[in-house]
Design an enzyme around this catalytic site. Sequence first.
Site, short mmCIF file in Angstrom:
data_model
loop_
_atom_site.label_atom_id
_atom_site.label_comp_id
_atom_site.label_asym_id
_atom_site.label_seq_id
_atom_site.Cartn_x
_atom_site.Cartn_y
_atom_site.Cartn_z
N HIS A 1 0.97 -1.16 -0.12
CA HIS A 1 0.03 0.01 0.02
C HIS A 1 0.93 1.09 0.12
O HIS A 1 1.21 1.72 0.90
CB HIS A 1 -0.91 0.12 1.25
N HIS B 1 -4.30 2.99 -3.32
CA HIS B 1 -4.30 2.63 -1.92
C HIS B 1 -3.63 1.32 -1.82
O HIS B 1 -2.65 1.04 -0.98
CB HIS B 1 -5.61 2.27 -1.60
N GLU C 1 -17.60 -5.48 24.65
CA GLU C 1 -16.80 -6.56 24.49
C GLU C 1 -15.50 -6.60 23.64
O GLU C 1 -14.58 -6.86 23.96
CB GLU C 1 -17.60 -7.84 24.06
N HIS D 1 -27.70 -17.25 23.99
CA HIS D 1 -26.60 -16.99 24.98
C HIS D 1 -25.85 -18.21 25.31
O HIS D 1 -24.73 -17.97 25.83
CB HIS D 1 -27.29 -16.51 26.37
#
Length: 690
Positions: A33, A267, A415, A477
Site C-alpha cells: 500500500h 491504495h 466486549e 446466550h
Amino acid sequence: MSNKRVKIDVESKAIDTVRVLAADIVQKSMSGHPGAPMGCAPMAHVLFTKFMNFSPSNPDWLGRDRFVLSNGHACALQYIMLHLCGYGVTMDDLKSFRQLDSLTPGHPENFVTPGVEVSTGPLGQGISNAVGMAIAERHLAATFNKPDFQVVDNYTYVICGDGCLQEGVSSEACSLGGHLGLGRLIVLYDDNSITIDGDTAISFTEDVVKRFEAYGWHTQVVADGTNTAAIMEAVENAKQETGRPSIIKTKTIIGHGSKKQGLETTHGAPLGADDVAHVKTTFGFDPSESFVVPEEVSKFYAGLQEESAKKEKEYDVLFAAYESKYPDLAKELKRRMSGELPEGWKDKLPKFVPEDKAQGTRKYSHMVINALTDTIPELMGGSADLTGSNNTDFKSGVFQKDAYEGRQMRFGVREHGMSSVMNGMFAYGGMRPFGATFLNFITYAWGGVRLSALSKFGVVYVMTHDSIGLGEDGPTHQPVEVMELLRSTPNMMAFRPADGNEVTGSYMCAMEAGSTPSVLALSRQNCRHLKGTSAELVAKGAYNLCEHGPGGAPDVILAATGSEVQICVDVAKALAASGTQARVVSMPCWELFEHQDEAYQLQVFPAGSPVMSVEAGGIQGWERWAHAPFGMTRFGASAPFKPLYEKFGYTVENLTKQATKVAEFYKVKGGAQSLVQRVDLNLAGYHNGH
C-alpha cells in the site's frame, strides 16, 4: 542562505524521501500500500522528529513515547521511519518488504520488528490498543510517580485512517477513552477520503469531529496535511489539553506525488514503474536510482538519534535519583516491567475439599481473583457491564479519570473494545489485564482476542455462563461452538475447570503464561468439589481423576470438562455397579495436555481402552482424544439447566447407557488400539436431544 532555510529544505527532503522509499518498497515487492505512506509522510516526520521520545538502541526503554500505526496497511511508512531513526531495520530489510522471514512483514507485528508496539492490520485495532496503552500509562503514573519524580511520563501517539474509524471497535474504545479523560493520548486522523471501494462519500459521510466531541475528546482540524507547521501547532495544542484525549483531523492526499494521487488505485497496489519514476522526478530524485536516502537526510536523522540517546541518559539519571529516594517503588516498577510475578503469589490462593459448599465455578473464580489481586498488584481488569454475573469485583478502587490509581475496570457494554484495550494495556508493559463477559460473547470480542494470541500477550479472559447449562437465557446466550473456536486458535489456552481446585489451577497456569492468552470458561450452575481434583495437575491439561469397578484396565474412559465431570463421576459409579471398569479423566485444558509427552498421554488414555468424551458443547476436535464424542450438534434451548440436561441427554442414566454401548462396541472390535487409530461411534439421536 540562512541555517533555518537549510533546515527547512532538509526536512522537506526527508519527507519526500519517505514518499519515494514507500513507492520503491511496494514496487519491488509488487505488493502493498503506497498511497497512505505517501500522504502521511509529513505527519510521521513531525511526530518522530519534533515530539516523540524513543531509543533505537533500546526499543523497550520505559521512558519512550508509544507510537501506533493503526492503519497497519500503511506499514511501509513505519518501517521507513524505523530505518531512518536507527532501529534495526536496514535498507535490505526494506527491500525484503512482505517477503518470508523479513523484519518488514505485510502488516506490523510487535514480535517481529523492533520499534513496533502492537500488531495492527485489522482496522480499528491499533487505535483501540492505544486507548489501553493510555490507560496503563495513567495507572502506572498514579501508582509510581512522586511530585518530584515523573518516572512514568509519556504520550501515546496514533496515526489512523478512515477505515479505523469506520470499524465499530474503535467507537467502543474511543468512547471509553473519552469517558476516562486520557489526556496523554493523541491521534492524527489521516483524512484522505479514500477507501478500497473509492471515495468515502459513497459510505462514510458522518462528521467525525462532532462524533469525537460527543465522546469527550479534544478535536482539531488541519486543512492541509503537507503543512508541517500546522501539524506541529495542533500536536502542541493537544499536549496542552491534559484532561481529554485528542484527535487531529488532517486532510491529506493519498499517493501524494503520484500521477494517480487522490485515487483509490494508489491504495493497495504498486504504482507501476512509470509512475514511480514520475514520483522521483517530482520530488527531485534520480528516477534511475532506487532505495536512496540522500546524505543530508541521513545526517539529519543521525542528529536525531544523538538527541534521542541524550534524552534516554537524562531519564536514566532521573530514575537513578528516584531509585535512591524511593527504592521500594523503583524495585517494584522494575519487577512489573520485567514481567516477573511477585514472590509467594500462589501462597494465598484458595484450596477446596469435597465438604465445601458447591457453587458455580464463576464463584470460585471470584475467590481466586480476590486472592490474586491481593498478591499481584499489576493484575487489573473488570467486566463488560456484567460484574455481578461474571463475579469479577475485587478489593480495589475503580479506575476513573479522578482515580487513576484504581484497578477495577468498568469497560461498559463493549466486549470488542475491552479485548483490544486489554491488548494495549499488556503491550504497554507492567500490566496483567483481565476482562470478562459471557463465554458466548467472546465472539463479539474476537478480533481483539485473536490478536492477543497472535501478539503473544498474556491477557486473561474470564468467560462465565459456559454452556447450555446457563439455562433460561436460551440459545442466543448458550455457547455450543465457542470452545471449538478457542481450541483451534494457535497460542491460546482454553480452560474449562470442573471445580474450585481446578479453577485455582487454571488461574495459576494463566498467570504463568506471560506470552499466551488464557480463556477461563466458567459455569453458572453449581459444581461440587470432587475428590481427587488438583490445582497442580491442571498444568498437565488432563489427568486421571478416579476409577471405579472390579479392577483391571478400564473398559471405558469418560473424558470430560467443566460441569460434566461431576456427572461422569456418578456415571462411573453406576457402571461399576454393573461390573464395568470405568475411569474418569478430567481434561481442563487440551492445549496443555497436547504439550505432554506421549508416555503421559498414554498413561491417561491407554491403548486398548475406548474413550467417550462428555461436554455440553460441540464435538469437533474431540476425535483427537475420544472414540465416541457426546456433545451438542445443534443450538440449545430456553429452560432451566436441569430440564435442558435431561433433554440433551446429560443425565447419569443416559450417559451410563451410552458408555455401556461404547464399552461393548469396542469389546467386539477387539479394543481401541492407540491414541490415533480410532473409530467413531455414531451417537446421533442422543447428542441431538432426540
